[in-house]
Design a protein around this motif. Structure first.
Motif, mmCIF file in Angstrom:
data_model
loop_
_atom_site.group_PDB
_atom_site.id
_atom_site.type_symbol
_atom_site.label_atom_id
_atom_site.label_comp_id
_atom_site.label_asym_id
_atom_site.label_seq_id
_atom_site.Cartn_x
_atom_site.Cartn_y
_atom_site.Cartn_z
ATOM 1 N N ALA A 254 0.701 -1.394 0.108
ATOM 2 C CA ALA A 254 0.090 -0.011 -0.180
ATOM 3 C C ALA A 254 0.912 1.304 -0.074
ATOM 4 O O ALA A 254 2.005 1.264 0.691
ATOM 5 C CB ALA A 254 -1.197 -0.119 1.347
ATOM 6 N N GLN A 259 -4.745 3.669 2.929
ATOM 7 C CA GLN A 259 -4.921 2.488 2.195
ATOM 8 C C GLN A 259 -4.677 1.143 3.040
ATOM 9 O O GLN A 259 -5.402 0.324 2.725
ATOM 10 C CB GLN A 259 -3.904 2.469 1.007
ATOM 11 C CG GLN A 259 -4.184 3.493 -0.273
ATOM 12 C CD GLN A 259 -3.089 3.384 -1.416
ATOM 13 O OE1 GLN A 259 -2.292 2.581 -1.134
ATOM 14 N NE2 GLN A 259 -3.148 4.412 -2.362
ATOM 15 N N TRP A 285 -11.488 5.414 2.874
ATOM 16 C CA TRP A 285 -11.228 5.277 1.420
ATOM 17 C C TRP A 285 -11.408 6.748 0.745
ATOM 18 O O TRP A 285 -10.762 7.034 -0.010
ATOM 19 C CB TRP A 285 -12.134 4.402 0.891
ATOM 20 C CG TRP A 285 -11.956 4.150 -0.802
ATOM 21 C CD1 TRP A 285 -10.999 3.757 -1.516
ATOM 22 C CD2 TRP A 285 -13.203 4.664 -1.578
ATOM 23 N NE1 TRP A 285 -11.347 3.658 -2.838
ATOM 24 C CE2 TRP A 285 -12.728 4.294 -2.877
ATOM 25 C CE3 TRP A 285 -14.269 5.240 -1.361
ATOM 26 C CZ2 TRP A 285 -13.268 4.379 -4.110
ATOM 27 C CZ3 TRP A 285 -14.976 5.258 -2.689
ATOM 28 C CH2 TRP A 285 -14.435 4.992 -3.865
ATOM 29 N N ASP A 288 -8.525 8.980 1.064
ATOM 30 C CA ASP A 288 -7.281 8.727 0.137
ATOM 31 C C ASP A 288 -7.473 9.349 -1.090
ATOM 32 O O ASP A 288 -7.981 8.665 -2.052
ATOM 33 C CB ASP A 288 -7.116 7.181 0.077
ATOM 34 C CG ASP A 288 -5.971 6.829 -0.413
ATOM 35 O OD1 ASP A 288 -4.937 7.691 -0.596
ATOM 36 O OD2 ASP A 288 -5.776 5.761 -1.438
ATOM 37 N N PRO A 291 -5.226 8.599 -5.521
ATOM 38 C CA PRO A 291 -4.192 7.550 -5.574
ATOM 39 C C PRO A 291 -3.780 7.278 -6.963
ATOM 40 O O PRO A 291 -4.870 7.275 -8.014
ATOM 41 C CB PRO A 291 -4.823 6.504 -4.638
ATOM 42 C CG PRO A 291 -6.179 6.627 -5.172
ATOM 43 C CD PRO A 291 -6.512 8.176 -4.976
ATOM 44 N N GLU A 294 -6.443 2.832 -7.909
ATOM 45 C CA GLU A 294 -7.772 2.942 -6.981
ATOM 46 C C GLU A 294 -8.368 1.612 -7.217
ATOM 47 O O GLU A 294 -8.080 0.884 -7.897
ATOM 48 C CB GLU A 294 -8.570 3.955 -7.766
ATOM 49 C CG GLU A 294 -9.740 4.432 -6.883
ATOM 50 C CD GLU A 294 -9.789 4.901 -5.511
ATOM 51 O OE1 GLU A 294 -9.563 3.943 -4.870
ATOM 52 O OE2 GLU A 294 -9.690 6.143 -5.466
#
Length: 695
Positions: A254, A259, A285, A288, A291, A294
């Motif tokens: 991660a 994550q 989530w 985050d 990213p 995903e």
């Protein structure tokens, strides 16, 4: 009257590659490993989807994979060994490719059943060549060729739902189960229900997905006639255990603590069946942001549960396209002010009105490319999570699947229902039309609205002593959501369609705004002008509605696809209240069916009509007023008279449904990850699944 009978797959249906290899190859090694293990977890949910589709789907899947192994992918061997023709082998491959793409013998989008386009005797020969005999072979062939049930839906003589097992359950009984679960504080997304008769009484086992096992005692409900309910953990136990093991490995690679925390929440929820921890994972989530890799993993969308509360497994892994995403930052930054342009906007709340959140949390927006989509069909966009309380307090994410959207450029049936003068311009710009509509649909359609709620006994998220004025009645609102109620539990089977209809309306209603079109690069001097975009968008409404009629079953008078039902409701509303902005031309002699748009009436008649419908659906949704919404919406979505005539024409011209072949990530002996592509064919689809390892 034509009906939605089970049909054979079209052997000419195009197969498209979900292209992503160059983007994957450009990832650093650590990201490749993270994406690989997430993908492994996603694919391991395939058998869950098969079981959620039909009782026979898992056996058909096993047979197709065994058939591949029996001939090692050299399908022509079956001609001699099984004494079948080359055309029959092609027909079997077409069925197998479609089955694997949909992960079941019912279309993932629409819910109609499909059967092989070859003689039963020939299918029996192929089954025999694979080594199956006796009752197992007979049951397999019967499961593949039976034309009933015709579609998914509430269990009946013509419809089936594998969310409801055992003895046939009624809609009233499903509601009783739902009430029991609400009282117990058990959310339904990761459950199925099995009905049995015990000593003359109906018993409802609530099967909860988890690696843990164990049953609760039967709960006695005297007013309902005796023992009724029992919770049973351990549904899909083997698959969920394997999924968790892959998530554990993914966690090692991660990119940040958020994550890792999300995956920890997933694993705990999958182990225990407790969705409260999954909800907590969704809150993390959302935090985050942007990213490079995903993912969406879990029981997410409720489209195929006829009651609209139980969700399908969804395993999706995507790679971000930061350059394309950056272009949309202006739209995201401006989105909140667009809320002041909506029909329910009033001076309060900084011009947004009281049916929007005080602070409009516009979804994060990302253009991504799908690496893995273990779903019943490959969709174009998503706005998650589906939990409204999380959306209101933490926000949401919107993803556009670029390598799926790009296929719209090659749609052969896109202009089937247009007259020649509109056809070419529409075909050339379909990708653009859908992209702009999808962005507005997801960001504002699914990103707006405040559900007026009693969040706990006596605690409200609005001023209950001075409630807002309902713009539909001119009176203060008289209803709201109560503790433990959600939009889906209140609106039940119409929830998904009403929400999709509202989101479709949003893009159609706002498409004429110059400031929005300018963000996408369209004005009076662009090659495709702003006026062209507005005109084409209304044409698109008409085209999508006529195409959507294929997803209506006249036998039980039910829609089998939420978006299609929403499109039709909008279309019918425009025909009734749009003062001729849309016209359908039907020639009964040639069965030609076309839609035209009167561009002079778009702003004077079309937009106001769209606004009235959108306002009604929005306010009913915000105030939990299903009593007003249901009769109105069901009447608007009913297909009768001339609409049924049009549906009959559409049913005689079924479109070629595209299939997608996806690649695999493979871990090599040196620890590196390789991405393997497959050819764009039914054979390629089958091989891709055979090489995913044991599922």
């Amino acid at each position: 009257m034509a009906s939605n009978r089970a049909r054979a797959p079209d052997q000419a249906s195009p197969v498209h590659r979900l292209a992503i290899k160059p983007l994957f190859d450009s990832l650093p090694p650590r990201d490749k490993l993270y994406a690989h293990y997430l993908s492994q977890a996603a694919w391991k949910g395939a058998r869950i989807i098969l079981r959620q589709t039909s009782l026979e789907s898992e056996a058909i899947f096993n047979f197709i994979i065994e058939a591949y192994r029996a001939c090692e992918g050299e399908w022509s061997q079956f001609e001699e060994v099984c004494a079948v023709t080359g055309d029959e082998v092609k027909a079997f491959l077409s069925y197998a490719g479609l089955f694997l793409y949909n992960l079941g013998n019912f279309y993932g989008e629409g819910g109609q059943k499909f059967v092989p386009d070859l003689r039963k005797e020939s299918l029996e020969k192929i089954v025999g060549c694979v080594g199956m005999t006796g009752s197992a072979a007979e049951n397999l062939v019967e499961g593949m060729t039976a034309v009933t049930p015709q579609n998914t839906g509430y269990p009946s003589d013509t419809a089936v739902s594998s969310y409801y097992l055992g003895d046939r359950i009624t809609r009233t009984e499903i509601k009783e189960v739902q009430l029991y679960m609400q009282e117990e504080g058990v959310e339904p997304e990761n459950t199925r229900v099995r009905k049995t008769i015990h000593k003359g009484n109906a018993v409802f086992d609530i099967l909860q997905t988890s690696t843990q096992t164990g049953n609760s005692k039967l709960t006695t409900a005297a007013q309902l006639g005796g023992p009724r309910f029992r919770r049973m953990k351990g549904d899909h136990q083997d698959e969920i255990s394997t999924i968790s093991a892959h998530l554990q490995r993914a966690s090692m690679y991660a990119q940040n603590q958020n994550q890792k925390a999300v995956l920890d929440c997933h694993m705990y929820s999958f182990n225990t069946g407790d969705l409260r921890e999954y909800r907590r994972g969704q809150e993390i989530w959302v935090k985050d942001k942007s990213p490079s890799i995903e993912h969406i993993l879990g029981f997410v969308e409720t489209y195929r549960d006829p009651h609209g509360v139980r969700a399908e497994w969804e395993g999706v892994v995507c790679i971000a396209d930061p350059e394309e995403t950056k272009k949309m930052e202006v739209f995201v930054a401006s989105a909140a002010k667009f809320c002041t342009l909506l029909p329910w906007a009033t001076a309060e709340n900084e011009g947004k009105g009281l049916f929007e959140k005080d602070v409009v949390v516009i979804p994060q927006f990302a253009i991504v490319h799908a690496l893995t989509m273990c779903c019943p069909y490959v969709w174009e966009a998503s706005n998650l999570p589906n939990y409204n309380d999380i959306r209101e307090t933490h926000g949401s994410k919107n993803m556009i699947i670029a390598n799926r959207m790009s296929v719209n450029c090659n749609s052969s049936g896109a202009s089937l229902y247009l007259q020649p003068q509109d056809r070419e311009l529409y075909r050339q710009n379909l990708h653009t039309i859908r992209f702009v509509a999808t962005v507005i649909h997801e960001l504002l359609g699914h990103g707006t609205g405040k559900l007026l709620s009693e969040t706990a006994p006596g605690i409200f998220n609005f001023d209950a002593t001075n409630p807002p004025i309902d713009p539909l009645t001119g009176q203060t609102v008289a209803s709201c959501y109560h503790p433990n109620e959600t939009y889906w539990s209140v609106f039940e089977d119409i929830a998904n369609s009403v929400e999709e209809c509202r989101a479709i309306l949003m893009s159609a209603y706002l498409i004429d705004k110059i400031e929005i079109l300018a963000i996408f690069g369209y004005d009076e001097i662009s090659a495709l002008t702003a006026d062209d975009m507005v005109y084409l968008s209304y044409l698109h409404l008409g085209v999508e509605v006529l195409r959507s009629l294929e997803h209506y079953n006249p036998d039980d008078k039910k829609w089998t696809q939420a978006h299609s039902q929403g499109y039709f409701a909008i279309f019918k509303h425009l025909l009734i209240e749009g003062n001729g902005i849309l016209t359908v031309h039907h020639d009964p002699n040639t069965s030609e069916l076309h839609v035209t748009v009167d561009s002079t009436k778009i702003l004077t008649d079309g937009k106001p009509a769209l606004g009235r419908l959108m306002c009604a659906l929005h306010i009913w949704r915000c105030t939990a007023n299903v009593e007003a919404c249901r009769p109105f919406y069901e009447n608007l979505a009913s297909v009768e008279g001339v609409y049924e005539t049009w549906r009959s024409v559409v049913a005689t011209k079924p479109e070629q449904r595209p299939k997608f072949v996806q690649g695999n990530t493979l871990l090599k002996k040196n620890g590196e990850v390789e991405y393997r592509e497959y050819e764009e064919s039914d054979e390629g689809i089958i091989r891709s699944w055979a090489e995913r390892g044991p599922l």
